[in-house]
Each structure stands twice: as C-alpha cells, then as structure tokens.
Scaffold this active site. Structure first.
Site, PDB file in Angstrom:
ATOM      1  N   GLY A  47       0.828  -1.207   0.000  1.00  0.00           N
ATOM      2  CA  GLY A  47       0.000   0.000   0.000  1.00  0.00           C
ATOM      3  C   GLY A  47       0.855   1.246   0.000  1.00  0.00           C
ATOM      4  O   GLY A  47       2.033   1.199   0.342  1.00  0.00           O
ATOM      5  N   GLY A  96       0.616   5.331   1.199  1.00  0.00           N
ATOM      6  CA  GLY A  96      -0.113   6.417   1.843  1.00  0.00           C
ATOM      7  C   GLY A  96       0.455   7.742   1.401  1.00  0.00           C
ATOM      8  O   GLY A  96       1.305   7.797   0.507  1.00  0.00           O
ATOM      9  N   LYS A 152       6.189   0.396   7.348  1.00  0.00           N
ATOM     10  CA  LYS A 152       5.908   1.663   6.639  1.00  0.00           C
ATOM     11  C   LYS A 152       7.181   2.496   6.608  1.00  0.00           C
ATOM     12  O   LYS A 152       7.695   2.910   7.643  1.00  0.00           O
ATOM     13  CB  LYS A 152       4.802   2.437   7.344  1.00  0.00           C
ATOM     14  CG  LYS A 152       4.318   3.642   6.529  1.00  0.00           C
ATOM     15  CD  LYS A 152       3.497   4.606   7.349  1.00  0.00           C
ATOM     16  CE  LYS A 152       2.027   4.326   7.294  1.00  0.00           C
ATOM     17  NZ  LYS A 152       1.210   5.370   7.940  1.00  0.00           N
ATOM     18  N   ASP A 159      -8.639  10.765  11.692  1.00  0.00           N
ATOM     19  CA  ASP A 159      -8.598  10.408  10.266  1.00  0.00           C
ATOM     20  C   ASP A 159      -9.297   9.066  10.025  1.00  0.00           C
ATOM     21  O   ASP A 159      -8.732   8.160   9.413  1.00  0.00           O
ATOM     22  CB  ASP A 159      -7.140  10.367   9.801  1.00  0.00           C
ATOM     23  CG  ASP A 159      -7.007  10.492   8.277  1.00  0.00           C
ATOM     24  OD1 ASP A 159      -7.993  10.878   7.628  1.00  0.00           O
ATOM     25  OD2 ASP A 159      -5.919  10.196   7.751  1.00  0.00           O
ATOM     26  N   THR A 176       5.458   4.377   1.843  1.00  0.00           N
ATOM     27  CA  THR A 176       4.979   3.125   1.271  1.00  0.00           C
ATOM     28  C   THR A 176       4.990   2.058   2.352  1.00  0.00           C
ATOM     29  O   THR A 176       5.874   2.025   3.210  1.00  0.00           O
ATOM     30  CB  THR A 176       5.927   2.711   0.119  1.00  0.00           C
ATOM     31  OG1 THR A 176       6.080   3.845  -0.738  1.00  0.00           O
ATOM     32  CG2 THR A 176       5.380   1.548  -0.675  1.00  0.00           C
TER      33      THR A 176
HETATM   34  N1  ATP Z   1      -0.517  -3.050   9.214  1.00  0.00           N
HETATM   35  C1  ATP Z   1      -0.852  -3.179   7.938  1.00  0.00           C
HETATM   36  N2  ATP Z   1      -1.086  -4.394   7.427  1.00  0.00           N
HETATM   37  C2  ATP Z   1      -1.447  -4.544   6.149  1.00  0.00           C
HETATM   38  N3  ATP Z   1      -1.604  -3.548   5.283  1.00  0.00           N
HETATM   39  C3  ATP Z   1      -1.380  -2.306   5.723  1.00  0.00           C
HETATM   40  C4  ATP Z   1      -0.989  -2.048   7.065  1.00  0.00           C
HETATM   41  N4  ATP Z   1      -0.852  -0.728   7.219  1.00  0.00           N
HETATM   42  C5  ATP Z   1      -1.145  -0.183   6.048  1.00  0.00           C
HETATM   43  N5  ATP Z   1      -1.463  -1.114   5.133  1.00  0.00           N
HETATM   44  C6  ATP Z   1      -1.846  -0.886   3.731  1.00  0.00           C
HETATM   45  O1  ATP Z   1      -1.137   0.217   3.243  1.00  0.00           O
HETATM   46  C7  ATP Z   1      -2.031   1.223   2.808  1.00  0.00           C
HETATM   47  C8  ATP Z   1      -1.418   2.562   3.077  1.00  0.00           C
HETATM   48  O2  ATP Z   1      -1.453   2.813   4.455  1.00  0.00           O
HETATM   49  P1  ATP Z   1      -1.036   4.219   5.066  1.00  0.00           P
HETATM   50  O3  ATP Z   1      -1.425   4.223   6.486  1.00  0.00           O
HETATM   51  O4  ATP Z   1       0.377   4.497   4.749  1.00  0.00           O
HETATM   52  O5  ATP Z   1      -1.819   5.240   4.198  1.00  0.00           O
HETATM   53  P2  ATP Z   1      -3.359   5.600   4.177  1.00  0.00           P
HETATM   54  O6  ATP Z   1      -3.893   5.649   5.544  1.00  0.00           O
HETATM   55  O7  ATP Z   1      -4.047   4.694   3.229  1.00  0.00           O
HETATM   56  O8  ATP Z   1      -3.295   7.038   3.550  1.00  0.00           O
HETATM   57  P3  ATP Z   1      -2.854   8.337   4.286  1.00  0.00           P
HETATM   58  O9  ATP Z   1      -1.592   8.046   5.026  1.00  0.00           O
HETATM   59  O10 ATP Z   1      -2.681   9.275   3.184  1.00  0.00           O
HETATM   60  O11 ATP Z   1      -3.968   8.654   5.214  1.00  0.00           O
HETATM   61  C9  ATP Z   1      -3.323   0.951   3.555  1.00  0.00           C
HETATM   62  O12 ATP Z   1      -4.438   1.435   2.869  1.00  0.00           O
HETATM   63  C10 ATP Z   1      -3.326  -0.550   3.651  1.00  0.00           C
HETATM   64  O13 ATP Z   1      -3.877  -1.115   2.473  1.00  0.00           O
END
Ligand code: ATP
Length: 689
Positions: free
Chosen positions: A87, A89, A108, A208, A93
């Site tokens: 994923g 964000g 992350k 959020d 990444t």
């Molecule tokens: N602990 C985790 N396990 C599995 N997948 C994850 C996990 N954390 C994040 N992801 C995946 O990564 C994606 C990006 O997560 P991230 O928190 O970086 O951004 P976001 O919340 O989607 O966006 P933003 O940070 O802009 O609010 C998530 O939508 C999810 O699909």
C-alpha cells in the site's frame, strides 16, 4: 600534671546522650522506612486501582517498542522491493516484511522528502499508537530512526483495508464483503473509537477515520490504524473554541428567525442546522459541508452572503488576537477567495429542496434532485456549478458571470469583497462613495422580503465590515502575511498525501472529482474555460490534507476548531454510509441519472427525507442483508453527521444503540420522511400559544 579522673556522674551523662542520639537515629530510620512503605503502597494502589483507565503516556514505559536497525528492516523486505509493497499512503509506502524470527509485519517506510509532516506523523504514531494496546487497534511493534530514515513496524493485517475490499468487485462477488461482515466491521470500528474516547485517559482522538485506515486481520476483524493525525485530548479541554462562540451567536439568531427569515421569537423545530452567521471562523474550505451543500441558492445568498468577508476577516482577526509564537503564516490571498462559507449556513431542508425557494431558477439549491426533469444538465454543468460554488468561493451568480468572462485569480480579485459590494447594492446601502444601487430590479428579485429589523441589523453589520474590509484590502495589496495557527492554509493545500485511491481505481466508468487539480489551476488560469466533465471524470477525491481527509473531516474542524471526539463521530458517520453503500463519499458517475447520488451524505439525507433509506444499500448485496440492521446503521450515521457536534451521539451511546441496549434518539426533522412545513411550524406555534 596528672589528669583529673572522670567522675561517675559525667560518665552517666555521656552514656545517656549517646543513647538519645541512637534512639533519634533509629526513630528517624523507622519513620523513613515506614514512609517508604506507605509511598510504595500508595503507588501500587494508584497504579492498579485509581488509574484503571489506560493512560497512553503513563503506560508508555510498559509498552516497550522494539528498535530496529535499518539494515534489519531492509533485509525483512528484500531491500524494500516494490513486489513486497502492500500500500501507499500520503507519506510513505507500506511493505510486507518477514522478521528474523519468521513473524510477518507491515513496514511503513516514510518518504524522506515528506519532511515536516512526515516527521509529525512519525512522532504521533510513536507517542500515541506506541502507547496503546487494544484488540481493536493495529499494534505498533517497533520503529527505526537512522539519520533521516524513519520506519514504522506494525502488526500485519493480511486482509488489507476496507477501502481495498469495498472497491474491489472481485472480493465483493466472492462474498468477502457480505452484509454480516460489513456490520461486524462497523461494530469493530465503533468499539475501537469507544476505546480511544472512553477508555484512554486522557482520551485519544483519531482524526482520520476512513476506509483505508480500517484494516482487517485474518478473521476479517477490523482494526483502526494510522494515528499520524491523532492527538491526545488535553485535560479540561472544552474543544470548540471559535466554533462555539459562533454557535452561541447563531443560536440566538436562530431563535429569532424561522426558515422564511421572519421574526417570531421562537425556536424553530429543525434543530440540526441553524443558519449560522459566520459559522466558519476562518477562510478555510469547509469541504465536508461544502460537499453536502452541493449547490447554493441565490435566495440563501440574499440572507447570508456577508459571510464571505466575515470569514476572511475572522481568520485574520481571530488568529491575530490569539497570536502566539507557534502561529504560522498564511497569505491573505490564500484566505480570501478560497471559500464562501455561506454553504455552512445552508439549511439541509433547503439543500434537499424542501422549500420552494429554488423554483423557477436554473440553479436552485435543489437542482440536482431534479435531474429527471432536466435533460440539459450534463456532467460539465455539474462540475461548473459545483466547482464554482465550492472551490472558487464564489456563489452561483459569480460563477455564472465568471463563465461568461473568465477571470484570473489574483490579488486584485476577491469574491468576498465583491460580494460585499453586491450585498450592499442589494440592501440599498450607500457605501463610502455614496453608492446607490444601479439596478432596482435587483431588489425586486430579492428572494424574501426582509423585515426592517433584519435590514437594519444587516446594514450595521456591513458598515462594520466595511472598515475591516479596508484594512484587508490594504493587506492584500501589500501581500502582508497574517499570523495563523497552522490550521487555515493546511486545509486548503493538498499536500503529498493523496490520490491513492486514484491509482487503485479502475479506469472504466466510475470516476470522481478532484479538488487538487482545480486548486492548482485556480492560481494559474481561468477555471471556467478549463472545466469539463471529461477532466473531472478522471480525478478522485479522497485526498488527505494535513488536517484530515476530504469528505470525512467534520465541518467544525475546518474552521480553526480543535479536533475533538465529535469530529471522529462525524467521520464514523461517513464511513458507515460508505460501508453500506459501497460508494465513496463523492462519487460521480458519467451517467447524468447518477448525479443525485454523487454526494453520498446529501443523497442519504434525501433518501431519509423521502423515507427510503434502503435505496442506499450496495446493489452488489442484492437483497441479502438485514433490513433492520441497515436502517439502524443509516439512521445512526445520519445522527453522527449532524452539523452541530453537540447533537451527534457520544461513542458510548453509539455502542449501546448498535447493541440494542438503547434507542436511537429521534432524528432531526430534516431527516424525517415528513419535514415540517411552514404551516406546521405556525400551527405548532398557535397551539403553544
Ligand atoms: N498493518 C498493515 N497491514 C497490512 N496492510 C497495511 C498495514 N498498514 C497499512 N497497510 C496498507 O497500506 C495502505 C497505506 O497505508 P497508510 O497508512 O500508509 O496510508 P493511508 O492511511 O491509506 O493514507 P494516508 O496516510 O494518506 O492517510 C493501507 O491502505 C493498507 O492497504
């Protein structure tokens, strides 16, 4: 000379003295020992009994986060191989990684270039998420800080996010997101918020809540993640600062004014959406509300259009009055011309076309509910109208004129200032140059007859604003920077967090709008000439700003307000509707017939009003859902989406309502199938007399 022998008396005295000293020492030691024991016992009692609630900061030392080396995490992700990316964000990444002990984790890696905001997110995750443990919250396991590298290690959530599942047709057709699962997810999120708001001491506000921050474990149990924008509530914080001040004023106003603007001295029954004068205390874009008030009425403008300038002024005045070393700066040009908070003051009943104010007008407030009657409305019109009203900060009339004569957005132009002029014109108010309205027909077209008291009040207000306006104008010319708390501009600037959904979206028929592109264009060229359904149909909306995510953020948070629990409740309301409908909050399909459904919250309100909320349910569920549960969830969501935070239910009540232990409080009239008419209000009044 022989020494004098010590007499027996002297010996006895010396002995006695040493005994006394010894006794004193013993007693002191015993006292200290006792006090130590008492202190330890008190501390134990304090720890185990008095502070039974989770205190994120007190418990921090007990939650030892593992410190990883960058090398370790690099090898866990095969050198951060893109194949392991799960994923992306706004600030980094997320990779799937396998630690040395074989444990799967989500890693992350924050973008170094994301700088300050990424650092803020990192710190926030460490201090808040790193200090709490709950089965409803994704656990932070460790972190890595090396030079400018920032990496966070979380428990791995194999079933990804609600966002991924909801908007992936394959999964839904496989029954992955059947109603039972959706209902379970809603309950899990509610429990997570209950933990944050009620069980943490001090409470934690997530800030959020949205589908991509709700992750699913092996059993599809939902957990909340991403605490980058969260904050811990300070003790005794009342939270609603500028908002509540305005609220007080508005409630007074509301008591004296019914929907038709008449003085009646009574409280109107529609309590959910009083016409707040200057509600939005900053010049920020109140997107959540703006989206709901999808178009504005000229009639409404007639009664509230001083807000434009007041908002611009109030930001500079309010913020400067609170000026602190922490205050950031924002260009006046970023404030003025960015938003017309008249949308904040639009009654939902009008928004839904309950009153007849919009009849006969091309762009009445209810225009998009009338698509069936008008085959002329196309996506371009929708976009033009919507962008014109919501983003430019101009109202329909301004927008229409800007369409015929495209204008540049520059220092010399301020829609709010123009509106002030217009308003003066309408009110017949002579300005400093003794200005008189040129066109008397403007007055004829006034949507409602203003009472003299109201007119006088308005004129007083305008003359006050006139002086503020002068100083604002001179500031604008000099490009003076106005101190501000780092709140205003952030909401308007769409930073790097963004458009993730855009990447994930299939490029077929389903498309949404983006404000990002429009916003950029705003500063460079005429918008009217550039807009087309084509352009907007390719853009998406779920952009995260530094203060939250567009469409999910509560209206009050857009206006210098502190982030409070009720902000999370609002986001929860949007999330529930998204889960039930399988639609994004702003979701415009190419088909004109679908326009009325573009704004999920407004559409839901409309359905509630006509008594058909079940139409909102995701078509992919067919009829395989529990009608009672769905109705309850939708009504609950509507309660959460009330504009006044005070009217939204507490999370504890939401838990009880979902669990069937408590009845849903009656919804405001505007959501009920039979909204109160003027006749109803009057007859009620007569009865009470
Ligand atoms: N602990 C985790 N396990 C599995 N997948 C994850 C996990 N954390 C994040 N992801 C995946 O990564 C994606 C990006 O997560 P991230 O928190 O970086 O951004 P976001 O919340 O989607 O966006 P933003 O940070 O802009 O609010 C998530 O939508 C999810 O699909």
């Amino acid at each position: 000379m022989p020494s004098r022998p010590i007499s027996p008396d002297q010996k006895t005295t010396a002995n006695t003295r040493s005994k006394v000293v010894l006794l004193a020492i013993t007693i002191s030691a015993a006292a200290i020992f006792l006090m130590t024991i008492v202190y330890i016992l008190y501390h134990l009692w304090d720890t185990f009994f008095r502070r039974s609630r989770t205190n994120p900061f007190d418990s921090a030392p007990t939650l030892k986060l593992q410190k990883f080396s960058y090398k370790e995490l690099k090898s866990a992700t095969n050198k951060f191989n893109p194949d392991n990316s799960i994923g992306k964000g706004g600030f980094g990444t997320v990779f799937r990684g396998i630690l040395k002990d074989g444990k799967s984790v989500a890693i992350k890696k924050l973008d170094a270039a994301s700088s300050l905001q990424a650092e803020r997110e990192f710190q926030s995750e460490l201090t808040i998420l790193g200090s709490i443990r709950s089965p409803h919250i994704v656990s932070l396991l460790g972190y890595c800080i090396e030079k400018n590298k920032r990496v966070l290690v979380y428990e791995y959530m194999p079933n990804r996010s609600v966002q991924d599942l909801l908007f992936s047709d394959v999964n839904v057709s496989l029954g992955c997101m059947n109603w039972e699962r959706r209902f379970q997810i809603i309950q899990d999120v509610v429990r997570a918020l209950e933990f944050l708001h009620n069980e943490c001491d001090p409470p934690v506000i997530h800030g959020d809540i949205k589908p991509s921050n709700v992750l699913l474990d092996w059993d599809f149990k939902a957990k909340i993640s991403d605490f980058g924008l969260s904050r811990v509530k300070v003790e005794d914080e009342v939270g609603i600062d500028l908002f509540s001040q305005e609220l007080g004023k508005s409630q007074e106003l509301w008591k004296t004014q019914d929907l038709s603007g008449n003085l009646n001295g009574e409280t109107t029954p529609t309590v959910g959406t009083p016409p707040i004068e200057g509600h939005c205390s900053s010049g920020e874009v109140d997107f959540a509300l703006a989206l709901q008030a999808s178009s504005s009425s000229k009639h409404v403008k007639g009664s509230h259009n001083t807000n434009g300038l007041s908002s611009a002024n109030s930001l500079s005045y309010n913020c400067s009055s609170k000026a602190s070393p922490k205050g950031k700066e924002v260009l006046v040009e970023d404030i003025v011309g960015s938003y017309d908070p008249e949308f904040s003051s639009v009654e939902h009943s009008k928004e839904l076309g309950v009153d007849d104010a919009g009849e006969g007008k091309q762009w009445g407030k209810d225009w998009w509910w009338k698509q069936d009657d008008s085959s002329e409305v196309c996506s371009k019109d929708y976009v033009n109208e919507w962008i014109g009203t919501q983003v430019c900060g101009s109202t329909n009339r301004d927008w229409e004129s800007s369409m015929s004569s495209p204008m540049e957005f520059n220092l010399g132009y301020s829609p709010q200032l123009d509106k002030l002029e217009e308003e003066k014109e309408e009110l017949g108010c002579p300005d400093e140059k003794g200005f008189e309205p040129k066109d008397k027909s403007i007055q004829k077209n006034k949507p409602r007859k203003m009472q003299d008291w109201w007119r006088q009040e308005k004129l007083d207000e305008l003359s006050k604003k006139g002086s503020k306006r002068k100083s604002l104008e001179s500031k604008m010319r000099k490009r003076i920077r106005v101190p501000h708390f780092g709140l205003g501009r952030q909401f308007c600037i769409f930073n790097r967090r963004s458009l993730k959904e855009h990447n994930q979206e299939d490029n077929s028929l389903k498309h949404e709008f983006s404000f990002k592109k429009v916003w950029k264009k705003k500063h460079t060229r005429s918008m009217g000439s550039e807009l087309s359904g084509e352009l907007f149909s390719r853009e998406l909306s779920s952009t995260t700003s530094m203060r939250g995510t567009l469409c999910y953020i509560a209206p009050e948070y857009g206006g210098c307000g502190y982030l409070m629990e009720k902000g999370d409740i609002y986001s929860l309301g949007v999330l529930v509707l998204v889960i039930i409908s399988g639609r994004r909050p702003l979701h415009v399909l190419n088909s004109p017939m679908e326009f009325e459904k573009a704004n999920l919250v407004s559409w839901c309100r409309h359905l509630a009003q006509v008594g058909n909320v079940l139409e909102l349910v995701d078509e992919r569920l067919k009829d395989a859902y529990n009608k009672e549960q769905v109705t309850l969830c939708i009504n609950l969501a509507l309660a959460c989406l009330q504009r006044l935070p005070e009217l939204r239910p507490e999370i504890g009540d939401i838990v009880r309502i979902l669990g069937g232990e408590m009845d849903l409080p009656p919804l405001p009239f505007e959501f009920s199938p039979s909204p109160p008419s003027k006749f109803y209000s009057r007859s009620r009044r007569r009865q009470s007399e």
